[in-house]
Design an enzyme around this catalytic site. Structure first.
Site, PDB file in Angstrom:
ATOM      1  N   GLY A 139     -24.763   4.177   4.690  1.00  0.00           N
ATOM      2  CA  GLY A 139     -24.275   5.338   5.595  1.00  0.00           C
ATOM      3  C   GLY A 139     -25.602   5.856   6.258  1.00  0.00           C
ATOM      4  O   GLY A 139     -26.640   5.730   5.730  1.00  0.00           O
ATOM      5  N   SER A 140     -25.466   6.506   7.545  1.00  0.00           N
ATOM      6  CA  SER A 140     -26.573   6.931   7.995  1.00  0.00           C
ATOM      7  C   SER A 140     -27.678   6.323   8.323  1.00  0.00           C
ATOM      8  O   SER A 140     -27.627   5.165   9.019  1.00  0.00           O
ATOM      9  CB  SER A 140     -26.846   8.326   7.721  1.00  0.00           C
ATOM     10  OG  SER A 140     -27.704   9.317   8.399  1.00  0.00           O
ATOM     11  N   SER A 141     -28.863   6.443   7.751  1.00  0.00           N
ATOM     12  CA  SER A 141     -30.081   5.563   8.118  1.00  0.00           C
ATOM     13  C   SER A 141     -29.562   4.219   7.388  1.00  0.00           C
ATOM     14  O   SER A 141     -30.222   3.294   7.826  1.00  0.00           O
ATOM     15  CB  SER A 141     -31.270   6.387   7.455  1.00  0.00           C
ATOM     16  OG  SER A 141     -32.462   5.537   7.533  1.00  0.00           O
TER      17      SER A 141
END
Length: 456
Positions: free
Chosen positions: A147-149
């Site tokens: 998730g995200s990065s």
């Protein structure tokens, strides 16, 4: 007296067998030294952790799970509890790379966006190669998620190493190569991409991916995308850019083959599915209506997309024949096999992590959420409190330059070392059988000695 001794011996023998049948250990996250996994020519801050379930499948599949910005591996591992539980049931391995001391993963430099370029992506590729060799893993069943990065890393891995990864699932990320636009190596951030200001045509995105591994003409991995439409940290516009990129890379039409709506973990998703010419779904895009940056992982859907919702077997995707064909996947109907299941992908999954579903602004991978206000260059200004439904709440740790990832937060179920987690008391059947056999052998030995004395 002898009868009493005999009975005591029998009880002791059986007790010994039962004691030996108890599990010697429970699976846990273990750090692997850089010398062991062959960290050569890659950044010295990238470290490897691995989760090997007590009962491994024959030629076990591998899932690379990459953490978000400033999130310790311990907290991230807790947030993907549904994937961990599937690993325990079905015997696949989870690799947990760690960007130690960094704000985010480097998915913006040339070295990380080049095959064997010496960046973060190559470090992860080396971890996979080590794991395949050590555990006799299945090279046709290597997957990536985050998730995200970690989602950005997932898309970068699929673009830079299509020869290693079969499929990926990315939540709240950006297209492969987007992070290079305005990338700041001091804090590993790109304000242009995060703010949704980086836009290209499908052809331009596709050409950028193909340039990451020049001359590669083999299978291209399938991809599952998740993004909240109200994401104030990584603009939802990146979902549309990723769709343009991967439809081009996979040779798909710009418009989806089918669409539907589903509700899971309190979020209503508008979903789009693309099938390849073989009739397999190779691209999924889940848009969480009014969803924030830190939404719970849809564990069941992710595991089903990888075909890891059952033990054994091959990857659910059967390659299309013909030069340069991208292949595709069956199994997105939640059953792991066959085409035509694109409108029932995985179904509703359990709330992610031990903290339950995310509350207003909260997240499953730690419970913290960054504020919507922007710092210089469009970077998030810092961490806000997690929502009521978040795992722990608390403020997210800041990285260099004040950047933070809403997925970051303290680990709600960590031990003093931060790298050991009880994961059930599974015990191989062979161990039970050996323990019982030991008890029976001792009993037989006792009876033979008794018979010998009787004959004397």
């Amino acid at each position: 007296m002898r009868r009493f001794q005999h009975r005591a011996f029998v009880v002791a023998s059986i007790s010994l067998g039962l004691l030996a049948a108890m599990p010697a250990r429970a699976a846990s996250v273990v750090a692997v030294s850089r010398a062991t996994w062959g960290a050569s020519g890659v950044p010295d801050y990238v470290n490897m952790n691995i989760y090997v379930p007590d009962q491994l499948a024959e030629k076990p599949p591998i899932v690379v799970a990459s953490h978000s910005c400033s999130t310790p591996v311990s907290g991230f591992f807790n947030s993907i509890s549904g994937v961990r539980a599937a690993a325990d049931r079905n015997g696949f391995i989870i690799i947990l790379p760690e960007a130690t001391g960094r704000n985010c993963w480097d998915v913006g430099s040339t070295k990380s966006l080049t095959h064997d370029g010496g960046g973060d992506t190559q470090a992860v590729a080396q971890m996979v190669k080590y794991t395949l060799e050590k555990y006799d893993g299945d090279p046709e069943r290597v997957y990536a998620m985050g998730g995200s990065s970690g989602a950005m890393m997932t898309q970068a891995l699929l673009a830079v190493y299509p020869d290693i990864f079969r499929a990926g699932s990315a939540r709240a990320g950006v297209p492969a190569g987007c992070w290079a636009d305005g990338f700041d190596p001091s804090n590993q951030w790109s304000g242009n991409c995060a703010g949704g200001r980086t836009s290209k045509t499908a052809q331009q995105w596709g050409d950028q991916v193909r340039a990451m591994y020049p001359g590669y003409t083999g299978h291209r991995p399938r991809l599952q995308l998740f993004h909240g439409t109200a994401d104030a940290t990584i603009s939802y516009k990146n979902q549309g850019e990723a769709i343009k990129e991967w439809t081009n890379v996979l040779g798909l039409s710009e418009g989806p083959t089918s669409t539907d709506t589903t509700t899971s973990n309190g979020t209503t998703y508008e979903r789009q599915f693309w099938k390849n010419e073989c009739g397999h779904t190779v691209l999924e895009a889940w848009s969480g209506q009014n969803g924030a940056h830190s939404m719970p992982y849809e564990h069941d859907a992710i595991v089903a997309f990888f075909g890891l919702d059952k033990a054994g077997g091959a990857d659910p995707e059967t390659d299309c024949s013909g030069p340069g064909d991208s292949g595709g996947t069956g199994g997105s109907d939640g059953s792991g096999g066959g085409a035509g299941g694109d409108q029932n992908v995985g179904g509703a999954g359990p709330a992610a992590g031990s903290g339950g579903a995310a509350g207003d602004g909260g997240g499953a991978d730690g419970g913290a959420s960054a504020s919507a206000s922007a710092g210089s260059g469009g970077q998030p200004a810092g961490g806000g409190a997690g929502g009521a439904g978040g795992a722990t709440g608390g403020s997210a740790p800041s990285g260099a330059g004040g950047n933070t990832d809403p997925g970051a937060g303290s680990d709600p179920v960590s031990d003093s070392g931060g790298c050991a987690y009880a994961a059930g008391n599974a015990m191989p059947k062979s161990a039970h059988a050996a323990a019982v056999a030991m008890g029976l052998a001792l009993l037989t030995f006792r009876r033979r000695n008794r018979s010998a004395r009787t004959r004397r």
